[in-house]
Design an enzyme around this catalytic site. Structure first.
Site, mmCIF file in Angstrom:
data_model
loop_
_atom_site.group_PDB
_atom_site.id
_atom_site.type_symbol
_atom_site.label_atom_id
_atom_site.label_comp_id
_atom_site.label_asym_id
_atom_site.label_seq_id
_atom_site.Cartn_x
_atom_site.Cartn_y
_atom_site.Cartn_z
ATOM 1 C CE1 TYR A 297 4.896 -4.493 -0.186
ATOM 2 C CE2 TYR A 297 7.218 -5.482 -0.371
ATOM 3 C CZ TYR A 297 5.975 -5.002 -0.922
ATOM 4 O OH TYR A 297 5.694 -5.194 -2.126
ATOM 5 C CB ALA A 298 9.308 -8.267 4.309
ATOM 6 C CG ASP B 14 -9.471 4.516 2.308
ATOM 7 O OD1 ASP B 14 -8.449 3.809 2.277
ATOM 8 O OD2 ASP B 14 -9.195 5.358 3.082
ATOM 9 C CB ALA C 42 -6.607 -0.844 -12.256
ATOM 10 N N GLY C 43 -4.693 1.935 -11.052
ATOM 11 C CA GLY C 43 -4.475 3.269 -11.513
ATOM 12 C C GLY C 43 -2.941 3.416 -11.940
ATOM 13 C CB SER D 249 6.665 -8.647 -2.690
ATOM 14 O OG SER D 249 7.981 -8.179 -2.673
#
Length: 279
Positions: free
Chosen positions: A151-152, A58, A9-10, A138
């Site tokens: 990533y995908a 973390d 949430a940063g 995504s």
């Protein structure tokens, strides 16, 4: 008042999600890898009369997700909505990625939301409660790009984990869905995006890039009562970029001498007598 736990949430999408639920009157527990990055958001929420708890986390550590759920539950009471918004999108070539890089990416993007969901479900069951989980996926889950294979892969796996969790947790009154953003520019020193990439990927039928607020509104909706009979779904919020390749030219360019509004069905004889298939 719903208690909402939001990871990552940063800044960017995670921050917009927190702000959207705050406007909805929710009690918030917010996490980020560096708790200090939550400072500006906490100050803004407090000024608006919406104080929130903040936890450093973390998520690459296997014990962190369950610990987050426990601490949120004990500090502010039962969690009603878990939003797994934290993620990492480094540029890693499939031929060059190492085991440590791969493992860390999957730890944050896949293992953490899976373990957080499991801990949330166990707590909810212990207290005889249902709840809602929203994962942030995504468009890369459906199509990769150079440097984006790992990533995908992590996001494709997250979407299947979303469906699997929805299947198993539905009988316990827990809904699990994902929101899949298209290209949303955010100011991120951790996950920077080059101007060249932004220019190349930003084309979609609605003609603009997304905003964190576009995604936040979708998350609030699918986590809310209006979506109470929806689970196991992947909500694409991408300006239509997932519909196809808008930037490609027409396969049969119009002849200026003919009707510029003709369709493929009225193309000249033989126009479709070509080898291969359009992509």
């Amino acid at each position: 008042m719903r208690h909402v736990l939001v990871t990552g949430a940063g800044g960017g999408i995670g921050r917009a999600i927190a702000e959207e639920f705050a406007r909805d009157g929710a009690a918030l527990t917010l996490t980020d890898r560096d708790r200090e990055t939550l400072g500006p958001l906490l100050a803004d929420l407090a000024a608006a009369g919406c104080p929130a708890d903040a936890l450093g986390a973390d998520l690459s550590r296997p014990e962190t997700p369950a610990e987050l759920v426990r601490r949120a539950w004990e500090r502010r009471g039962p969690v009603d909505v878990l939003v797994n918004a934290a993620g990492s999108y480094p540029s890693l070539d499939m031929a060059e990625v190492g085991a440590a890089e791969w493992d860390r990416l999957f730890a944050v993007n896949l293992r953490a939301p899976v373990l957080a969901t499991a801990a949330f479900a166990r707590r909810a069951a212990e207290h005889g409660r249902g709840g809602t989980v929203v994962n942030i996926s995504s468009g890369s889950a459906l199509r990769s790009r150079p440097g984006g294979g790992p990533y995908a892969s992590s996001k494709a796996a997250l979407e299947m984990a979303t469906r699997a969790a929805a299947l198993e947790l539905g009988p316990h009154g827990i809904r699990v869905n994902a929101v899949s953003p298209g290209f949303v520019p955010v100011d991120s020193a951790t996950n920077p995006v080059s101007a060249q990439y932004a220019a190349a990927i930003g084309t979609n039928p609605l003609g603009r890039a997304g905003t964190p607020e576009d995604i936040a509104r979708a998350v609030r909706w699918i986590a809310g009562p209006d979506a109470s009979w929806i689970t196991g779904e992947i909500l694409r919020v991408d300006g239509g970029s997932g519909t196809g390749a808008l930037h490609l030219p027409r396969i049969w360019p119009p002849d200026p001498a003919e009707d510029p509004h003709r369709t493929c069905d009225t193309a000249p004889a033989g126009a479709r007598a070509t080898e291969g298939h359009p992509v």
